[in-house]
Design a protein around this motif. Structure first.
Motif, PDB file in Angstrom:
ATOM      1  N   LEU A  32       0.991  -4.706  18.934  1.00  0.00           N
ATOM      2  CA  LEU A  32       2.267  -4.723  17.998  1.00  0.00           C
ATOM      3  C   LEU A  32       1.603  -4.386  16.621  1.00  0.00           C
ATOM      4  O   LEU A  32       2.592  -4.003  15.753  1.00  0.00           O
ATOM      5  CB  LEU A  32       2.684  -6.290  17.923  1.00  0.00           C
ATOM      6  CG  LEU A  32       3.340  -6.912  19.259  1.00  0.00           C
ATOM      7  CD1 LEU A  32       3.556  -8.196  18.857  1.00  0.00           C
ATOM      8  CD2 LEU A  32       4.712  -5.932  19.320  1.00  0.00           C
ATOM      9  N   TYR A  33       0.253  -4.580  16.197  1.00  0.00           N
ATOM     10  CA  TYR A  33       0.194  -4.189  14.904  1.00  0.00           C
ATOM     11  C   TYR A  33       0.188  -2.836  14.687  1.00  0.00           C
ATOM     12  O   TYR A  33       0.411  -2.451  13.717  1.00  0.00           O
ATOM     13  CB  TYR A  33      -1.559  -4.786  14.627  1.00  0.00           C
ATOM     14  CG  TYR A  33      -2.645  -4.077  15.325  1.00  0.00           C
ATOM     15  CD1 TYR A  33      -3.087  -2.931  14.554  1.00  0.00           C
ATOM     16  CD2 TYR A  33      -3.038  -4.082  16.435  1.00  0.00           C
ATOM     17  CE1 TYR A  33      -4.236  -2.266  14.880  1.00  0.00           C
ATOM     18  CE2 TYR A  33      -4.052  -3.526  17.095  1.00  0.00           C
ATOM     19  CZ  TYR A  33      -4.510  -2.585  16.364  1.00  0.00           C
ATOM     20  OH  TYR A  33      -5.535  -1.552  16.860  1.00  0.00           O
ATOM     21  N   ILE A  34      -0.177  -2.034  15.693  1.00  0.00           N
ATOM     22  CA  ILE A  34      -0.064  -0.383  15.563  1.00  0.00           C
ATOM     23  C   ILE A  34       1.272  -0.101  15.200  1.00  0.00           C
ATOM     24  O   ILE A  34       1.623   0.818  14.422  1.00  0.00           O
ATOM     25  CB  ILE A  34      -0.640   0.279  16.834  1.00  0.00           C
ATOM     26  CG1 ILE A  34      -2.134  -0.115  16.790  1.00  0.00           C
ATOM     27  CG2 ILE A  34      -0.340   1.660  16.801  1.00  0.00           C
ATOM     28  CD1 ILE A  34      -2.746   0.341  18.290  1.00  0.00           C
ATOM     29  N   LEU A  35       2.081  -0.846  16.110  1.00  0.00           N
ATOM     30  CA  LEU A  35       3.695  -0.525  15.764  1.00  0.00           C
ATOM     31  C   LEU A  35       4.232  -0.938  14.620  1.00  0.00           C
ATOM     32  O   LEU A  35       4.896  -0.116  13.626  1.00  0.00           O
ATOM     33  CB  LEU A  35       4.359  -1.267  17.003  1.00  0.00           C
ATOM     34  CG  LEU A  35       4.225  -0.772  18.436  1.00  0.00           C
ATOM     35  CD1 LEU A  35       4.722  -1.791  19.473  1.00  0.00           C
ATOM     36  CD2 LEU A  35       4.914   0.590  18.825  1.00  0.00           C
ATOM     37  N   LYS A  36       3.879  -2.043  14.130  1.00  0.00           N
ATOM     38  CA  LYS A  36       4.217  -2.457  12.694  1.00  0.00           C
ATOM     39  C   LYS A  36       3.654  -1.832  11.730  1.00  0.00           C
ATOM     40  O   LYS A  36       4.332  -1.402  10.530  1.00  0.00           O
ATOM     41  CB  LYS A  36       3.872  -3.954  12.578  1.00  0.00           C
ATOM     42  CG  LYS A  36       4.247  -4.460  11.365  1.00  0.00           C
ATOM     43  CD  LYS A  36       5.855  -4.470  11.140  1.00  0.00           C
ATOM     44  CE  LYS A  36       6.487  -5.331  11.991  1.00  0.00           C
ATOM     45  NZ  LYS A  36       8.099  -5.456  11.618  1.00  0.00           N
ATOM     46  N   ALA A  37       2.467  -1.249  11.653  1.00  0.00           N
ATOM     47  CA  ALA A  37       1.732  -0.386  10.604  1.00  0.00           C
ATOM     48  C   ALA A  37       2.449   0.996  10.458  1.00  0.00           C
ATOM     49  O   ALA A  37       2.873   1.407   9.288  1.00  0.00           O
ATOM     50  CB  ALA A  37       0.386  -0.171  11.108  1.00  0.00           C
ATOM     51  N   PHE A  38       2.745   1.497  11.547  1.00  0.00           N
ATOM     52  CA  PHE A  38       3.583   2.702  11.589  1.00  0.00           C
ATOM     53  C   PHE A  38       4.909   2.579  11.305  1.00  0.00           C
ATOM     54  O   PHE A  38       5.549   3.588  10.616  1.00  0.00           O
ATOM     55  CB  PHE A  38       3.357   3.678  12.778  1.00  0.00           C
ATOM     56  CG  PHE A  38       2.262   4.437  12.873  1.00  0.00           C
ATOM     57  CD1 PHE A  38       2.171   5.596  12.263  1.00  0.00           C
ATOM     58  CD2 PHE A  38       0.947   4.214  13.542  1.00  0.00           C
ATOM     59  CE1 PHE A  38       0.730   6.410  12.385  1.00  0.00           C
ATOM     60  CE2 PHE A  38      -0.051   4.864  13.614  1.00  0.00           C
ATOM     61  CZ  PHE A  38      -0.299   5.899  12.833  1.00  0.00           C
ATOM     62  N   GLU A  39       5.557   1.384  11.477  1.00  0.00           N
ATOM     63  CA  GLU A  39       6.982   1.269  11.211  1.00  0.00           C
ATOM     64  C   GLU A  39       7.068   1.192   9.548  1.00  0.00           C
ATOM     65  O   GLU A  39       8.063   1.707   8.894  1.00  0.00           O
ATOM     66  CB  GLU A  39       7.492   0.103  11.695  1.00  0.00           C
ATOM     67  CG  GLU A  39       8.957  -0.509  11.448  1.00  0.00           C
ATOM     68  CD  GLU A  39       9.127  -1.679  11.699  1.00  0.00           C
ATOM     69  OE1 GLU A  39      10.310  -2.427  11.380  1.00  0.00           O
ATOM     70  OE2 GLU A  39       8.689  -2.218  12.556  1.00  0.00           O
ATOM     71  N   ILE A  40       6.120   0.508   8.996  1.00  0.00           N
ATOM     72  CA  ILE A  40       6.241   0.177   7.381  1.00  0.00           C
ATOM     73  C   ILE A  40       5.879   1.326   7.003  1.00  0.00           C
ATOM     74  O   ILE A  40       6.702   1.755   5.760  1.00  0.00           O
ATOM     75  CB  ILE A  40       5.016  -0.957   7.153  1.00  0.00           C
ATOM     76  CG1 ILE A  40       5.569  -2.363   7.706  1.00  0.00           C
ATOM     77  CG2 ILE A  40       4.924  -1.040   5.714  1.00  0.00           C
ATOM     78  CD1 ILE A  40       4.334  -3.385   7.603  1.00  0.00           C
ATOM     79  N   ALA A  41       4.834   2.288   7.392  1.00  0.00           N
ATOM     80  CA  ALA A  41       4.304   3.414   6.756  1.00  0.00           C
ATOM     81  C   ALA A  41       5.502   4.388   6.728  1.00  0.00           C
ATOM     82  O   ALA A  41       5.835   4.929   5.793  1.00  0.00           O
ATOM     83  CB  ALA A  41       3.164   3.940   7.323  1.00  0.00           C
ATOM     84  N   PHE A  92       0.980  -1.202  -0.098  1.00  0.00           N
ATOM     85  CA  PHE A  92       0.056  -0.053  -0.163  1.00  0.00           C
ATOM     86  C   PHE A  92       0.993   1.343   0.010  1.00  0.00           C
ATOM     87  O   PHE A  92       0.610   2.157  -0.676  1.00  0.00           O
ATOM     88  CB  PHE A  92      -0.838  -0.080   1.097  1.00  0.00           C
ATOM     89  CG  PHE A  92      -2.079   1.090   1.262  1.00  0.00           C
ATOM     90  CD1 PHE A  92      -3.116   0.633   0.642  1.00  0.00           C
ATOM     91  CD2 PHE A  92      -1.478   2.224   2.045  1.00  0.00           C
ATOM     92  CE1 PHE A  92      -4.102   1.814   0.996  1.00  0.00           C
ATOM     93  CE2 PHE A  92      -2.647   3.324   1.921  1.00  0.00           C
ATOM     94  CZ  PHE A  92      -3.752   3.009   1.400  1.00  0.00           C
ATOM     95  N   ALA A  93       1.877   1.100   0.785  1.00  0.00           N
ATOM     96  CA  ALA A  93       2.689   2.560   1.215  1.00  0.00           C
ATOM     97  C   ALA A  93       3.552   2.623  -0.166  1.00  0.00           C
ATOM     98  O   ALA A  93       3.774   3.822  -0.701  1.00  0.00           O
ATOM     99  CB  ALA A  93       3.539   2.361   2.301  1.00  0.00           C
ATOM    100  N   LEU A  94       3.956   1.701  -0.751  1.00  0.00           N
ATOM    101  CA  LEU A  94       4.921   1.882  -2.064  1.00  0.00           C
ATOM    102  C   LEU A  94       3.966   1.997  -3.253  1.00  0.00           C
ATOM    103  O   LEU A  94       4.486   2.832  -4.112  1.00  0.00           O
ATOM    104  CB  LEU A  94       5.473   0.394  -2.163  1.00  0.00           C
ATOM    105  CG  LEU A  94       6.483   0.041  -1.325  1.00  0.00           C
ATOM    106  CD1 LEU A  94       7.154  -1.489  -1.411  1.00  0.00           C
ATOM    107  CD2 LEU A  94       7.760   1.156  -1.330  1.00  0.00           C
ATOM    108  N   HIS A  95       2.806   1.714  -3.143  1.00  0.00           N
ATOM    109  CA  HIS A  95       1.997   1.945  -4.463  1.00  0.00           C
ATOM    110  C   HIS A  95       1.549   3.348  -4.415  1.00  0.00           C
ATOM    111  O   HIS A  95       1.390   3.755  -5.760  1.00  0.00           O
ATOM    112  CB  HIS A  95       0.585   0.946  -4.127  1.00  0.00           C
ATOM    113  CG  HIS A  95      -0.320   0.903  -5.525  1.00  0.00           C
ATOM    114  ND1 HIS A  95      -0.130  -0.071  -6.546  1.00  0.00           N
ATOM    115  CD2 HIS A  95      -1.498   1.725  -5.786  1.00  0.00           C
ATOM    116  CE1 HIS A  95      -0.896   0.376  -7.332  1.00  0.00           C
ATOM    117  NE2 HIS A  95      -1.722   1.109  -6.879  1.00  0.00           N
ATOM    118  N   PHE A  96       1.376   3.919  -3.255  1.00  0.00           N
ATOM    119  CA  PHE A  96       0.721   5.307  -3.572  1.00  0.00           C
ATOM    120  C   PHE A  96       1.727   6.627  -3.031  1.00  0.00           C
ATOM    121  O   PHE A  96       1.571   7.696  -3.066  1.00  0.00           O
ATOM    122  CB  PHE A  96      -0.323   5.595  -2.431  1.00  0.00           C
ATOM    123  CG  PHE A  96      -1.394   4.709  -2.872  1.00  0.00           C
ATOM    124  CD1 PHE A  96      -2.251   5.091  -3.945  1.00  0.00           C
ATOM    125  CD2 PHE A  96      -1.714   3.548  -2.023  1.00  0.00           C
ATOM    126  CE1 PHE A  96      -3.261   4.219  -4.299  1.00  0.00           C
ATOM    127  CE2 PHE A  96      -2.916   2.891  -2.312  1.00  0.00           C
ATOM    128  CZ  PHE A  96      -3.573   3.032  -3.771  1.00  0.00           C
TER     129      PHE A  96
END
Length: 373
Positions: free
Chosen positions: A197-206, A145-149
């Motif tokens: 962990l899902y919140i941390l991972k989501a912001f790490e990736i973004a 998602f992040a890479l696509h946009f």
């Protein structure tokens, strides 16, 4: 003789002016309340106002009404995990890519509503789904998602997570089955300090993959202090980990999660709380976004009176948002522009009725839009 004529004409003019004034021809000074409302809009940082559209609403009357007034777009559901990557090896970018094309064609600013959230696929909600499976799906979706946009110039904001915390301040989690409003991602676990962990991972990736997009932590319900205190703590915790959080969002589904007691019966006190929340955001270098504004009417026989109340509440809300936009970025997004019916819940009101006639709230939004162009 000439002087006498001039004096006579002046006297006649004054007489007519006096009579007209008594008849109300001469305008009275502007209503102080109206003048105060207008000054809220006339601010250096313009309040950005927009609305959602659904894919099925493109090339319809709703698209025409949207383009008539708005330059800020949030695709309603087309960016969500359940649409783009509902399960392993399944991808569908078609609908959201068409929205990006639509935004480019019409010079729109886009906020992507594709967060890691309860708006998850049935695959993710299945009770036997393991934390490892969920983590893998999350990472695949969030990264792609992040890479696509990231290099799409029209995309300015993206929701990274949404609806993470309940009104009492506790983490929102899974429920049995796949048909309930639930958050399956909490099954992935908590870190050593009790943060999901899902919140941390989501912001790490973004943070890593979407450097060109402003990252938003979106939240629902109303102005409940335990919930917002937890949001604040979580935002600061994410930043302490080196992850970027650029803004916070509030959904503003009035009279659904946001209680009538607060927003109708105690409007001023609740708006004061909203103002304090926006102040906190700006003090912490965060943008503030009202992301999904609408107004729930449960019984249609009360529709006309409720629409007048809606107009009053929207007026108060916009006054706060416009005032606070003096100090930092504030945006407002309507969730749909027409009437939306949900079985078992009621009739969600926006700025057009079921036949696309403007509702009373339209005039409030229109004035704010015109002043902030």
């Amino acid at each position: 003789m000439r002087n006498s004529t001039i004096c006579f004409l002046l006297a006649v003019s004054l007489l007519f002016y006096s009579c007209d004034a008594k008849k109300g021809v001469v305008k009275e000074p502007s209503n102080p309340t109206e003048a105060k409302q207008k000054q809220f809009y006339n601010v250096p940082n313009k309040l950005l106002i927009g609305a959602t559209l659904g894919y099925e609403e493109l090339n319809t009357v709703k698209e025409k009404l949207y383009l008539k007034d708005f330059k800020y777009l949030t695709p309603a559901n087309e960016a969500k995990q359940t649409r783009i990557h509902p399960q392993p090896n399944v991808w569908n970018w078609k609908q959201i890519d068409e929205f990006i094309q639509f935004a480019n064609q019409n010079n729109l600013v886009v906020r992507l509503h594709g967060p890691i959230s309860p708006q998850a696929s049935k695959w993710a909600k299945e009770d036997f789904r393991t934390p490892k499976e969920l983590a893998s799906n999350l990472e695949e979706f969030a990264t792609a998602f992040a890479l696509h946009f990231n290099n799409e110039p029209v995309v300015k904001y993206m929701d990274v997570v949404n609806e993470t915390i309940l009104a009492d301040g506790s983490w929102f989690g899974p429920k049995p089955g796949t048909d309930e409003w639930e958050n399956p991602w909490l099954k992935i676990g908590l870190d050593e300090n009790g943060y999901p962990l899902y919140i941390l991972k989501a912001f790490e990736i973004a943070t890593k993959n979407a450097p060109n997009i402003k990252l938003v932590y979106n939240q629902n319900v109303g102005m409940e202090s335990p919930m917002w205190n937890q949001v604040k703590k979580t935002v600061l915790y994410l930043r302490s980990k080196g992850y970027r959080v650029d803004g916070i969002g509030w959904q503003a589904h009035l009279l659904l999660g946001a209680k009538r007691e607060d927003f109708v019966d105690n409007t001023d006190a609740t708006m004061a709380k909203l103002g304090e929340l926006i102040d906190w955001a700006h003090q912490n270098n965060l943008t503030f976004h009202v992301t999904e504004l609408d107004y729930l009417v449960k019984n249609k026989k009360d529709l006309e009176s409720e629409r007048q109340i809606q107009k009053r509440v929207y007026q108060k809300l916009i006054e706060v948002l416009a005032e606070k936009s003096k100090n930092g970025v504030v945006t407002l997004n309507l969730w749909n522009i027409g009437e939306r019916f949900k079985k078992g819940t009621g009739y969600f009101q926006s700025i057009y009725d079921a036949k696309y006639n403007p509702t009373p709230a339209y005039s409030v939004l229109k004035e704010a839009i015109d002043i902030n162009k």
